[in-house]
Design a protein around this motif. Structure first.
Motif, PDB file in Angstrom:
ATOM      1  N   ILE A   1      60.300 -44.309 -24.180  1.00  0.00           N
ATOM      2  CA  ILE A   1      60.091 -45.199 -25.142  1.00  0.00           C
ATOM      3  C   ILE A   1      60.412 -46.536 -24.706  1.00  0.00           C
ATOM      4  O   ILE A   1      61.299 -46.554 -23.752  1.00  0.00           O
ATOM      5  N   GLU A   2      59.746 -47.692 -25.452  1.00  0.00           N
ATOM      6  CA  GLU A   2      60.266 -49.098 -25.004  1.00  0.00           C
ATOM      7  C   GLU A   2      60.189 -49.949 -26.234  1.00  0.00           C
ATOM      8  O   GLU A   2      59.848 -49.685 -26.996  1.00  0.00           O
ATOM      9  N   GLU A   3      60.909 -51.070 -25.772  1.00  0.00           N
ATOM     10  CA  GLU A   3      60.684 -52.249 -26.702  1.00  0.00           C
ATOM     11  C   GLU A   3      59.335 -52.723 -26.884  1.00  0.00           C
ATOM     12  O   GLU A   3      58.284 -52.635 -25.942  1.00  0.00           O
ATOM     13  N   ALA A   4      58.868 -52.712 -28.362  1.00  0.00           N
ATOM     14  CA  ALA A   4      57.495 -53.004 -28.670  1.00  0.00           C
ATOM     15  C   ALA A   4      57.042 -54.296 -28.094  1.00  0.00           C
ATOM     16  O   ALA A   4      55.845 -54.517 -28.052  1.00  0.00           O
ATOM     17  N   TYR A   5      57.791 -55.062 -28.090  1.00  0.00           N
ATOM     18  CA  TYR A   5      57.423 -56.586 -28.134  1.00  0.00           C
ATOM     19  C   TYR A   5      58.202 -57.093 -26.707  1.00  0.00           C
ATOM     20  O   TYR A   5      59.324 -57.515 -26.437  1.00  0.00           O
ATOM     21  N   LYS A   6      57.413 -56.942 -25.714  1.00  0.00           N
ATOM     22  CA  LYS A   6      57.671 -57.300 -24.457  1.00  0.00           C
ATOM     23  C   LYS A   6      58.285 -58.574 -24.127  1.00  0.00           C
ATOM     24  O   LYS A   6      59.058 -58.912 -23.164  1.00  0.00           O
ATOM     25  N   LYS A   7      58.028 -59.632 -24.914  1.00  0.00           N
ATOM     26  CA  LYS A   7      58.190 -61.080 -24.755  1.00  0.00           C
ATOM     27  C   LYS A   7      59.515 -61.323 -25.524  1.00  0.00           C
ATOM     28  O   LYS A   7      60.047 -62.557 -25.345  1.00  0.00           O
ATOM     29  N   SER A   8      60.029 -60.125 -26.046  1.00  0.00           N
ATOM     30  CA  SER A   8      61.535 -60.434 -26.665  1.00  0.00           C
ATOM     31  C   SER A   8      62.542 -60.662 -25.615  1.00  0.00           C
ATOM     32  O   SER A   8      62.314 -60.241 -24.481  1.00  0.00           O
ATOM     33  N   ASN A   9      63.629 -61.579 -26.112  1.00  0.00           N
ATOM     34  CA  ASN A   9      64.585 -61.783 -25.367  1.00  0.00           C
ATOM     35  C   ASN A   9      65.782 -60.758 -25.392  1.00  0.00           C
ATOM     36  O   ASN A   9      66.698 -60.909 -24.589  1.00  0.00           O
ATOM     37  N   ASN A  10      65.695 -59.612 -26.013  1.00  0.00           N
ATOM     38  CA  ASN A  10      66.436 -58.650 -25.967  1.00  0.00           C
ATOM     39  C   ASN A  10      66.546 -57.725 -24.848  1.00  0.00           C
ATOM     40  O   ASN A  10      65.262 -57.045 -24.341  1.00  0.00           O
TER      41      ASN A  10
END
Length: 202
Positions: A40-49
């Motif tokens: 699984i991965e962060e859904a928002y690739k441009k997030s700074n998280n």
């Protein structure tokens, strides 16, 4: 006994997740039957998280992704739940391996449809509420349906994972972060997207 719907904590530092391309074809029916992990991965690739320390709990498509603490607790109770190793990939491409996909296998209807205030908005199968859509103004739990049932399951009218309060108490006691909860009697979909007094945050 009270029952709760878990959902992603509405905070910007909690990741919204999706399946990674390595796992884009995984099916709920196959969970627990394979040795390969679910990615699984962060859904928002441009997030700074970058999540140097991801939350203990995440949720996606009626899977709860948990670290070993909750998974081991549920396993010790021998509930009818499927488990599969899972890996969270953050936006720095770092792999966080101490996760498990937890998939309830029971579908249990606990809603008293005669006493609840609800509207059928779409019907595909009159015999199976999973295939229909409902709007709820109020939900009443049918007490007789909750005797002896499993403490984690899918509720077909809401189509949500539901847990009993003993699991919520374990999460509270161990300060497991990432998910918030709402009593199913107060559940309405719009409540999980904005702050309100019915949300239980850990």
């Amino acid at each position: 006994m009270k029952y709760y719907v878990p959902f992603r904590t509405p905070r910007s530092d909690i990741p919204s997740i999706t399946s990674h391309k390595n796992s884009e074809n995984f099916e709920i029916s196959e969970v627990g039957d394979k040795n390969n992990p679910i990615f699984i991965e962060e859904a928002y690739k441009k997030s700074n998280n970058n999540f140097s320390s991801p939350p203990d709990l995440m949720i996606f498509d009626n899977f709860i992704f948990s670290n070993s603490k909750l998974k081991d607790h549920l396993c010790s109770k021998k509930y009818n739940i499927k488990y599969q190793e899972s890996i969270f990939i953050d936006n720095s491409k770092k792999y966080h391996e101490d996760y498990w996909a937890i998939v309830p296998t029971d579908i249990i209807d606990i809603i008293d449809t005669k006493s609840s205030i609800m509207e059928l908005t779409f019907e595909l199968d009159s015999n199976n509420p999973l295939y229909n859509d409902y709007l709820f103004e109020s939900i009443i739990v049918y007490k007789k349906k909750t005797k002896g049932i499993k403490p984690i399951f899918i509720e077909p009218y809401t189509k949500e994972i539901v847990i009993e309060e003993s699991i919520l108490e374990f999460i509270k006691e161990n300060k497991l972060t990432g998910l918030s909860f709402i009593d199913i009697t107060k559940f309405q979909p719009h409540k999980i997207f904005k702050k309100n007094n019915d949300i239980i945050n850990i």
